[in-house]
Design a protein around this motif. Structure first.
Motif, PDB file in Angstrom:
ATOM      1  N   ASP A  14       0.925  -0.670   0.336  1.00  0.00           N
ATOM      2  CA  ASP A  14       0.279   0.230   0.068  1.00  0.00           C
ATOM      3  C   ASP A  14       1.283   0.984  -0.348  1.00  0.00           C
ATOM      4  OD1 ASP A  14      -2.156   1.900   0.343  1.00  0.00           O
ATOM      5  OD2 ASP A  14      -2.466   1.317   2.339  1.00  0.00           O
ATOM      6  N   PRO A  15       1.698   1.499  -1.246  1.00  0.00           N
ATOM      7  CA  PRO A  15       2.417   1.835  -1.071  1.00  0.00           C
ATOM      8  C   PRO A  15       2.218   4.215  -1.234  1.00  0.00           C
ATOM      9  CG  PRO A  15       1.991   1.651  -2.987  1.00  0.00           C
ATOM     10  CD  PRO A  15       1.213   0.835  -2.668  1.00  0.00           C
ATOM     11  N   GLU A  16       0.967   4.528  -1.399  1.00  0.00           N
ATOM     12  CA  GLU A  16      -0.049   5.694  -1.029  1.00  0.00           C
ATOM     13  C   GLU A  16      -0.764   5.738   0.135  1.00  0.00           C
ATOM     14  OE1 GLU A  16      -0.711   7.052  -5.110  1.00  0.00           O
ATOM     15  OE2 GLU A  16       0.409   6.139  -6.012  1.00  0.00           O
ATOM     16  N   ASN A  17      -0.273   4.914   1.422  1.00  0.00           N
ATOM     17  CA  ASN A  17      -1.755   4.650   2.223  1.00  0.00           C
ATOM     18  C   ASN A  17      -2.715   4.942   1.770  1.00  0.00           C
ATOM     19  OD1 ASN A  17      -1.571   4.017   4.835  1.00  0.00           O
ATOM     20  ND2 ASN A  17      -1.140   6.751   5.664  1.00  0.00           N
ATOM     21  N   TRP A  18      -3.466   4.072   0.475  1.00  0.00           N
ATOM     22  CA  TRP A  18      -5.119   4.166   0.523  1.00  0.00           C
ATOM     23  C   TRP A  18      -6.049   3.211   1.903  1.00  0.00           C
ATOM     24  CZ3 TRP A  18      -6.644   2.242  -5.291  1.00  0.00           C
ATOM     25  CH2 TRP A  18      -5.832   3.036  -5.911  1.00  0.00           C
ATOM     26  N   LEU A  19      -5.111   2.560   2.338  1.00  0.00           N
ATOM     27  CA  LEU A  19      -6.356   2.142   3.261  1.00  0.00           C
ATOM     28  C   LEU A  19      -6.478   3.150   4.915  1.00  0.00           C
ATOM     29  CD1 LEU A  19      -4.456  -1.343   3.151  1.00  0.00           C
ATOM     30  CD2 LEU A  19      -6.543  -1.012   2.494  1.00  0.00           C
ATOM     31  N   ALA A  20      -6.209   3.737   4.697  1.00  0.00           N
ATOM     32  CA  ALA A  20      -6.178   4.415   5.714  1.00  0.00           C
ATOM     33  C   ALA A  20      -6.735   5.890   5.818  1.00  0.00           C
ATOM     34  CB  ALA A  20      -4.329   5.286   6.030  1.00  0.00           C
ATOM     35  N   HIS A  21      -7.658   5.781   4.706  1.00  0.00           N
ATOM     36  CA  HIS A  21      -8.705   6.492   3.944  1.00  0.00           C
ATOM     37  C   HIS A  21      -9.847   5.439   3.447  1.00  0.00           C
ATOM     38  CE1 HIS A  21      -5.720   9.615   5.360  1.00  0.00           C
ATOM     39  NE2 HIS A  21      -4.743   9.453   4.234  1.00  0.00           N
ATOM     40  N   ALA A  22     -10.364   5.095   3.820  1.00  0.00           N
ATOM     41  CA  ALA A  22     -11.522   3.944   3.554  1.00  0.00           C
ATOM     42  C   ALA A  22     -13.148   4.084   4.071  1.00  0.00           C
ATOM     43  CB  ALA A  22     -11.381   2.965   3.228  1.00  0.00           C
TER      44      ALA A  22
END
Length: 209
Positions: A79-87
């Motif tokens: 998750d190189p762009e930290n997508w899971l932190a913004h779900a």
């Protein structure tokens, strides 16, 4: 043959788009099998009888056939762009539930016995107005950069906008329109919209991304 996970996809399906975007951003390579929906391969039906895309088959034979779960699987690898932190679960549920229902009836009214889809277009527009209000205060639904929520919603907003582009472009939703146009112009979207021929058994493997 390859040991890569297998992803059955259809280029224009919004559910498949968001799955491919997450796979692409994660860098988790898969074997892509492009499906023609009117002639679905028996290999896909065998692993996922419901017959909808996307479908992911991972190395141990485990099948993931919900697009959000495929997104989570890919991002769990990397998750190189930290997508899971913004779900945002609520925003995604509103998109996949009431908005998608209204979108289908707006885009395809005759499938539902409707003379036109105007009533449902207006219902969907209320949801989009809420997104516009969020985007007026920040560039993306997840904050300062595109993330999980943006990617989950974007293909469906794209589909709504494409139903009547002139009407959509004239709406007083400048923040939403800028958000949509930015994602449409992104390298990531360009990458996942590459055209592939229909897959059939025995074809050469297509590695994605």
């Amino acid at each position: 043959m390859t040991d890569l996970p297998i992803l059955y996809s259809f280029r224009r399906c919004p559910y498949a788009m968001r799955a491919r975007m997450a796979v692409a951003v994660s860098g988790a390579q898969v074997e892509l099998r492009e499906v023609v929906l009117r002639d679905k391969p028996p290999e896909m039906i065998a692993v996922s009888p419901k017959g909808t895309v996307p479908v992911l088959v991972v190395g141990d034979g485990h099948v993931v056939d919900e697009s959000l779960d495929i997104m989570r699987w890919a991002l769990a690898q990397n998750d190189p762009e930290n997508w899971l932190a913004h779900a945002d679960a609520g925003m995604i549920a509103a998109n996949d539930g009431p908005f998608k229902q209204a979108l289908d009836r707006y885009k395809y009214p005759h499938r539902y016995g409707l003379a036109d889809g105007v009533k449902h277009r207006d219902a969907a527009l209320k949801h989009l107005s809420g997104l516009n209000a969020i985007l007026a205060a920040q560039p993306y639904l997840g904050g300062s950069a595109p993330a999980f929520t943006d990617t989950a919603l974007f293909p469906f907003v794209r589909q709504f906008a494409a139903t009547d582009p002139l009407w959509f472009d004239a709406l007083p939703l400048p923040a939403l329109q800028a958000w949509l146009n930015g994602l449409l112009a992104s390298d990531l979207f360009g990458q996942i919209m590459t055209r592939y021929p229909k897959w059939t058994a025995g074809d050469e493997v297509t590695v994605f991304p």
